[in-house]
Write an enzyme that holds these catalytic residues in place. Sequence first.
Site, PDB file in Angstrom:
ATOM      1  N   CYS A 114       0.643  -1.071   0.497  1.00 48.08           N
ATOM      2  CA  CYS A 114       0.361   0.411   0.032  1.00 48.08           C
ATOM      3  C   CYS A 114       1.019   1.191   0.235  1.00 48.08           C
ATOM      4  O   CYS A 114       0.617   2.154  -0.404  1.00 48.08           O
ATOM      5  CB  CYS A 114      -0.943  -0.019   1.431  1.00 48.08           C
ATOM      6  SG  CYS A 114      -2.189  -1.340   1.188  1.00 48.08           S
ATOM      7  N   HIS A 256      -3.256   6.919   2.367  1.00 47.49           N
ATOM      8  CA  HIS A 256      -3.587   5.654   1.538  1.00 47.49           C
ATOM      9  C   HIS A 256      -5.067   5.350   2.452  1.00 47.49           C
ATOM     10  O   HIS A 256      -5.121   5.022   3.856  1.00 47.49           O
ATOM     11  CB  HIS A 256      -2.401   4.668   2.248  1.00 47.49           C
ATOM     12  CG  HIS A 256      -3.454   3.478   1.657  1.00 47.49           C
ATOM     13  ND1 HIS A 256      -3.428   2.836   0.842  1.00 47.49           N
ATOM     14  CD2 HIS A 256      -3.063   1.970   3.127  1.00 47.49           C
ATOM     15  CE1 HIS A 256      -4.053   1.515   1.409  1.00 47.49           C
ATOM     16  NE2 HIS A 256      -4.469   0.811   2.042  1.00 47.49           N
ATOM     17  N   ASN A 286     -10.107  -0.716   0.002  1.00 50.67           N
ATOM     18  CA  ASN A 286      -8.956  -0.645   0.058  1.00 50.67           C
ATOM     19  C   ASN A 286      -8.174  -0.906  -1.490  1.00 50.67           C
ATOM     20  O   ASN A 286      -8.224  -1.923  -1.472  1.00 50.67           O
ATOM     21  CB  ASN A 286      -8.085  -1.312   0.996  1.00 50.67           C
ATOM     22  CG  ASN A 286      -6.670  -1.105   1.396  1.00 50.67           C
ATOM     23  OD1 ASN A 286      -5.453  -0.631   0.486  1.00 50.67           O
ATOM     24  ND2 ASN A 286      -6.155  -1.875   2.387  1.00 50.67           N
TER      25      ASN A 286
END
Length: 341
Positions: A114, A256, A286
């Site tokens: 990520c 993020h 996500n």
Amino acid sequence: MNRAAVICGLGGALPETLVSNADLARELDTSDEWIRSRTGIENRRVIAPGQATSDLAVAAGSRALASAGAAADDVDLVVLATSTPDHPCPATAPAVAQRLGMPGAAAFDVAAVCTGFVYALAAAAAMLTAGTVRQALVIGADTFSTILDPADRTTRAVFGDGAGAVVLRPGDPAEPGALLGFDLGSDGAGSDLITVRAGGSRQRSAGGDAPAEDHWFAMQGRAVFAEAVLSMSKSAQHLIDRIGWAGRGPDRVVAHQANLRILRAVGEQLGLSEEQITVHLDQVGNTVAASIPLALADAQNKGTLTPGQRVLLTGFGGGLTWGSTALIWPSLHLAPAPAHI
């Protein structure tokens, strides 16, 4: 003359297939309320059978080039941040470059989960400012739906597929869009918190078959939550202090998009209001390395990112890894919404 890497184009791409919380509740022991209360996510998108990470990367890259008004032969570097490449070997970036009409460009993958997009930006910016390349295309793309256990309600609720991209050109450090610096770090002691255990050289060299669950993505949620808040907050503050934003801070943070509670906690640690924290995960989940550029594209389209704002980007991911960068937001041309493929 001092050179900086300047963002001059932005684009995103999402799969057509939308999976709502209600869709998941029909398959798994979960509910819309359970998912929203724990993650803030309402929907996510997943690739269709036969699609791959490169398909999303090409679509996002094409839109970023159009946004920049850049021809393919103007770009001589493609950096693809992904943890779900089309194949374990070779890297996916060269195939993306070829499909975009850049067969001679330098191209490589960055695997920082990520945090991948921030790491990829740092690598491309270094090559631009050194004069090694003329323009760079930086893409974050992941298809985590391909590595999730179909029976795991936790991971399936959280992750979605997508891609986002920016075009970088060399420019003046004082102009809007110039990346003002980076703060990067890692802690391998936490490598077991976010992982796919099977499929690599360690498992294969040991011989025998790995347990079925080791082939799927696994995450230790509570520990990851604490590490994510601490690492992104510290990294962001280090960068704020280094670039001279202390005392006024950023106008907007694009972090993020892991979890709504994480985003709010990072904002609190930095002394920012909820309105200053960009939220895009509610509609896409996500999307791993794609989450920051997709959130940028969404905020640009909605008008919550405006030229002249001080914008800070920060990420946290497996490894463990973390990283931050910052810029004054430029005036960009952008298509109305991310492409659906």
